[in-house]
Design a protein around this motif. Structure first.
Motif, PDB file in Angstrom:
ATOM      1  N   LEU A 225       0.703  -1.264  -0.012  1.00  0.00           N
ATOM      2  CA  LEU A 225      -0.016   0.120  -0.112  1.00  0.00           C
ATOM      3  C   LEU A 225       0.921   1.366  -0.114  1.00  0.00           C
ATOM      4  N   ALA A 226       2.072   1.431   0.657  1.00  0.00           N
ATOM      5  CA  ALA A 226       3.038   2.226   0.747  1.00  0.00           C
ATOM      6  C   ALA A 226       3.161   2.602  -0.686  1.00  0.00           C
ATOM      7  N   VAL A 227       3.703   1.621  -1.756  1.00  0.00           N
ATOM      8  CA  VAL A 227       4.012   1.691  -2.944  1.00  0.00           C
ATOM      9  C   VAL A 227       3.020   2.408  -3.999  1.00  0.00           C
ATOM     10  N   ARG A 228       1.879   2.158  -3.534  1.00  0.00           N
ATOM     11  CA  ARG A 228       0.586   2.383  -4.315  1.00  0.00           C
ATOM     12  C   ARG A 228       0.339   3.937  -3.954  1.00  0.00           C
ATOM     13  N   ALA A 229       0.646   4.376  -2.824  1.00  0.00           N
ATOM     14  CA  ALA A 229       0.414   5.859  -2.199  1.00  0.00           C
ATOM     15  C   ALA A 229       1.466   6.497  -2.819  1.00  0.00           C
ATOM     16  N   ASP A 230       2.877   6.156  -3.155  1.00  0.00           N
ATOM     17  CA  ASP A 230       3.827   6.674  -3.630  1.00  0.00           C
ATOM     18  C   ASP A 230       3.482   6.852  -5.120  1.00  0.00           C
ATOM     19  N   ILE A 231       2.970   6.024  -5.931  1.00  0.00           N
ATOM     20  CA  ILE A 231       2.474   6.097  -7.197  1.00  0.00           C
ATOM     21  C   ILE A 231       1.297   7.161  -7.352  1.00  0.00           C
TER      22      ILE A 231
END
Length: 298
Positions: A225-231
């Motif tokens: 989810l942290a990666v999706r937030a960064d995207i």
């Protein structure tokens, strides 16, 4: 003492004025037919330098806009793919919770394990996703498949960044390494290892182990989810940059138009006036050259 005015002087002066009128009309007709005030550098040497600068900046701006479009397409595809991966993780967690209740017979646990195996294969397919012919989760090595069935848990995708220049000196990485999404090689929370471990525990009836697998899935889900937030944050930033580029494009186009384009109303008015002047010149000339020695002798 006044100088003597000859017929030759009158004729020369008349022809000079007539040519000047024709030159002005030719220039105005060129502006009217092309719609441009500057058709060659000599029309406005200072203006042409500004025009060339505006054109150069517009070309650069267009390239930045194309980069923005490509970056948004890449991020959008990555986000959609991660959405699919998230669904797989969520389904695996639901099955893990179901398998950890302790009331399921072994046949039911085996059935759950079979679905976990299918989810693992689906996750492998997602990890090898390609966009425009390029693997999106293998860093700069976009032509190399990052994951295989036999080494999915130990695979080490490239971590290089693919940067898009979206402004003068502004570069933004748009890709995400598979390590950040699916986990570090051989790590406990590596999604391929976690799913394989979960399947093995279900098949062996290790209920306690299945409960422990839920924690690993949650750990991977948090990082995911942290990666999706960064995207999402990068997408918002690039969209803001896109708005700015559009504003710059409008301003540069306006300045270029003011520098190059002709004022058609003024051009038509001036051309009509010069046509009248030309007709008057012809009329005056006809009276000027009409008297001759032959006319006098008649």
């Amino acid at each position: 003492m006044p100088s003597r005015v000859t017929q030759s002087m009158l004729n020369t002066q008349f022809m000079r004025n007539l040519n000047n009128n024709l030159n002005r009309m030719e220039k105005l007709q060129e502006q009217m037919s092309s719609g441009r005030r500057i058709n060659k550098p000599s029309d406005d040497p200072v203006g042409i330098s500004f025009s060339m600068r505006y054109r150069s900046e517009l070309e650069s701006n267009d390239q930045y806009q194309r980069n923005v479009d490509s970056a948004l397409s890449w991020l959008s595809y990555a986000d959609e793919t991660l959405g699919q991966a998230g669904n797989v993780m969520q389904r695996a967690r639901e099955l893990a919770v179901q398998g950890a209740t302790g009331t399921n017979p072994q046949e039911a646990l085996d059935t759950i394990a079979m679905e976990i195996d299918q989810l693992s294969e689906q996750m492998l397919s997602i990890a090898n996703s390609k966009f425009n012919g390029k693997y999106v989760f293998n860093g700069e090595l976009t032509d190399v498949q990052p994951y295989y069935d036999y080494n999915a848990g130990s695979a080490s995708p490239d971590s290089g960044s693919i940067n898009f220049e979206i402004g003068i000196g502004v570069k933004i990485p748009v890709n995400v390494s598979g390590k950040d999404i699916f986990g570090q090689p051989d790590a406990d929370d590596n999604i391929f290892i976690a799913l394989k471990d979960l399947s093995r525990k279900l098949k062996s009836g290790d209920i306690k182990g299945v409960s422990e697998s839920i924690g690993k899935l949650d750990q991977r889900m948090d990082a995911f989810l942290a990666v999706r937030a960064d995207i999402g944050a990068k997408t918002n930033r690039i969209e803001l940059a896109e708005d700015r580029l559009q504003d710059i494009n409008i301003n540069l186009s306006s300045l270029k138009s003011k520098t190059e384009d002709a004022d058609m109303a003024a051009v038509i008015t001036n051309l009509k006036m010069d046509e009248n002047v030309y007709q008057a010149s012809l009329s005056a000339g006809s009276r000027l050259i009409q008297p001759s020695l032959i006319d006098f002798l008649r």
